[in-house]
Design a protein around this motif. Structure first.
Motif, mmCIF file in Angstrom:
data_model
loop_
_atom_site.group_PDB
_atom_site.id
_atom_site.type_symbol
_atom_site.label_atom_id
_atom_site.label_comp_id
_atom_site.label_asym_id
_atom_site.label_seq_id
_atom_site.Cartn_x
_atom_site.Cartn_y
_atom_site.Cartn_z
ATOM 1 N N ARG A 131 10.148 15.624 -23.717
ATOM 2 C CA ARG A 131 8.708 15.598 -23.495
ATOM 3 C C ARG A 131 8.131 14.211 -23.780
ATOM 4 N N LEU A 132 8.673 13.532 -24.779
ATOM 5 C CA LEU A 132 8.241 12.163 -25.087
ATOM 6 C C LEU A 132 8.412 11.224 -23.894
ATOM 7 N N ASP A 133 9.461 11.463 -23.112
ATOM 8 C CA ASP A 133 9.719 10.624 -21.938
ATOM 9 C C ASP A 133 8.582 10.735 -20.925
ATOM 10 N N LEU A 134 8.010 11.928 -20.807
ATOM 11 C CA LEU A 134 6.902 12.115 -19.872
ATOM 12 C C LEU A 134 5.689 11.295 -20.315
ATOM 13 N N ASP A 135 5.453 11.272 -21.633
ATOM 14 C CA ASP A 135 4.350 10.461 -22.154
ATOM 15 C C ASP A 135 4.600 8.980 -21.913
ATOM 16 N N PHE A 136 5.851 8.563 -22.098
ATOM 17 C CA PHE A 136 6.232 7.167 -21.855
ATOM 18 C C PHE A 136 5.976 6.795 -20.393
ATOM 19 N N ALA A 137 6.373 7.671 -19.487
ATOM 20 C CA ALA A 137 6.192 7.402 -18.057
ATOM 21 C C ALA A 137 4.713 7.404 -17.694
ATOM 22 N N ARG A 138 3.943 8.277 -18.289
ATOM 23 C CA ARG A 138 2.510 8.383 -17.991
ATOM 24 C C ARG A 138 1.772 7.106 -18.411
ATOM 25 N N ARG A 139 2.262 6.414 -19.425
ATOM 26 C CA ARG A 139 1.605 5.195 -19.909
ATOM 27 C C ARG A 139 1.915 3.968 -19.042
ATOM 28 N N ALA A 140 2.713 4.141 -18.023
ATOM 29 C CA ALA A 140 3.016 3.022 -17.124
ATOM 30 C C ALA A 140 1.727 2.580 -16.432
ATOM 31 N N PRO A 141 1.609 1.304 -16.132
ATOM 32 C CA PRO A 141 0.434 0.840 -15.386
ATOM 33 C C PRO A 141 0.287 1.636 -14.086
ATOM 34 N N LEU A 142 -0.935 1.765 -13.596
ATOM 35 C CA LEU A 142 -1.214 2.623 -12.444
ATOM 36 C C LEU A 142 -0.364 2.320 -11.221
ATOM 37 N N LEU A 154 0.825 -1.213 0.000
ATOM 38 C CA LEU A 154 0.000 0.000 0.000
ATOM 39 C C LEU A 154 0.859 1.263 0.000
ATOM 40 N N ARG A 155 1.967 1.247 0.738
ATOM 41 C CA ARG A 155 2.879 2.398 0.733
ATOM 42 C C ARG A 155 3.478 2.598 -0.650
ATOM 43 N N GLY A 156 3.847 1.504 -1.301
ATOM 44 C CA GLY A 156 4.399 1.593 -2.656
ATOM 45 C C GLY A 156 3.385 2.151 -3.637
ATOM 46 N N LEU A 157 2.148 1.712 -3.507
ATOM 47 C CA LEU A 157 1.080 2.201 -4.378
ATOM 48 C C LEU A 157 0.831 3.689 -4.138
ATOM 49 N N ALA A 158 0.808 4.107 -2.885
ATOM 50 C CA ALA A 158 0.617 5.527 -2.565
ATOM 51 C C ALA A 158 1.768 6.364 -3.111
ATOM 52 N N ARG A 159 2.992 5.850 -3.003
ATOM 53 C CA ARG A 159 4.160 6.557 -3.526
ATOM 54 C C ARG A 159 4.070 6.685 -5.046
ATOM 55 N N ALA A 160 3.630 5.628 -5.716
ATOM 56 C CA ALA A 160 3.490 5.663 -7.177
ATOM 57 C C ALA A 160 2.460 6.714 -7.593
ATOM 58 N N PHE A 161 1.339 6.783 -6.887
ATOM 59 C CA PHE A 161 0.320 7.782 -7.219
ATOM 60 C C PHE A 161 0.817 9.197 -6.944
ATOM 61 N N ALA A 162 1.533 9.389 -5.841
ATOM 62 C CA ALA A 162 2.071 10.720 -5.531
ATOM 63 C C ALA A 162 3.082 11.144 -6.599
ATOM 64 N N ASN A 163 3.927 10.218 -7.023
ATOM 65 C CA ASN A 163 4.914 10.539 -8.048
ATOM 66 C C ASN A 163 4.249 10.765 -9.402
ATOM 67 N N ARG A 164 3.123 10.120 -9.633
ATOM 68 C CA ARG A 164 2.368 10.347 -10.869
ATOM 69 C C ARG A 164 1.854 11.794 -10.885
ATOM 70 N N ARG A 165 1.433 12.296 -9.731
ATOM 71 C CA ARG A 165 1.002 13.701 -9.646
ATOM 72 C C ARG A 165 2.181 14.641 -9.898
ATOM 73 N N GLN A 166 3.361 14.264 -9.408
ATOM 74 C CA GLN A 166 4.554 15.087 -9.633
ATOM 75 C C GLN A 166 4.916 15.140 -11.115
ATOM 76 N N LEU A 167 4.561 14.115 -11.833
ATOM 77 C CA LEU A 167 4.809 14.077 -13.278
ATOM 78 C C LEU A 167 4.124 15.255 -13.964
ATOM 79 N N ASP A 168 2.975 15.658 -13.459
ATOM 80 C CA ASP A 168 2.263 16.809 -14.021
ATOM 81 C C ASP A 168 3.078 18.093 -13.866
ATOM 82 N N HIS A 169 3.839 18.202 -12.783
ATOM 83 C CA HIS A 169 4.687 19.382 -12.586
ATOM 84 C C HIS A 169 5.823 19.407 -13.607
#
Length: 83
Positions: free
Chosen positions: A54-65, A23-38
């Motif tokens: 910029r392409l790298d950001l799209d690549f990272a965004r397509r990672a499973p949740l 659960l901590r890992g999942l929460a960290r992944a979601f928090a870092n996903r929000r940081q991706l927007d920054h």
């Protein structure tokens, strides 16, 4: 108490810790996903300064949740730095 009983007890005792860690890992992944927007707010030059495009950001965004996108970005930046 038999060896099987002790083994079963140990597994049951470890389970809450494993669930908590997951659960901590999942929460960290979601928090870092929000940081991706920054990172999307940075200019292309700003991204290049940290080894990304910029392409790298799209690549990272397509990672499973459940996957931390910042790990993917770090990997891409490392590979680019060694190329």
């Amino acid at each position: 108490m038999s060896a099987l009983d002790r083994h079963s007890s140990a597994i049951v005792a470890e389970r809450p810790a494993a669930i908590s860690e997951a659960l901590r890992g999942l929460a960290r992944a979601f928090a870092n996903r929000r940081q991706l927007d920054h990172l999307r707010d940075l200019s292309d030059r700003g991204l290049a300064d940290i080894g990304l495009m910029r392409l790298d950001l799209d690549f990272a965004r397509r990672a499973p949740l459940g996957v931390d996108p910042t790990r993917r970005l770090a990997s891409v930046a490392r590979e680019r730095a060694h190329s």
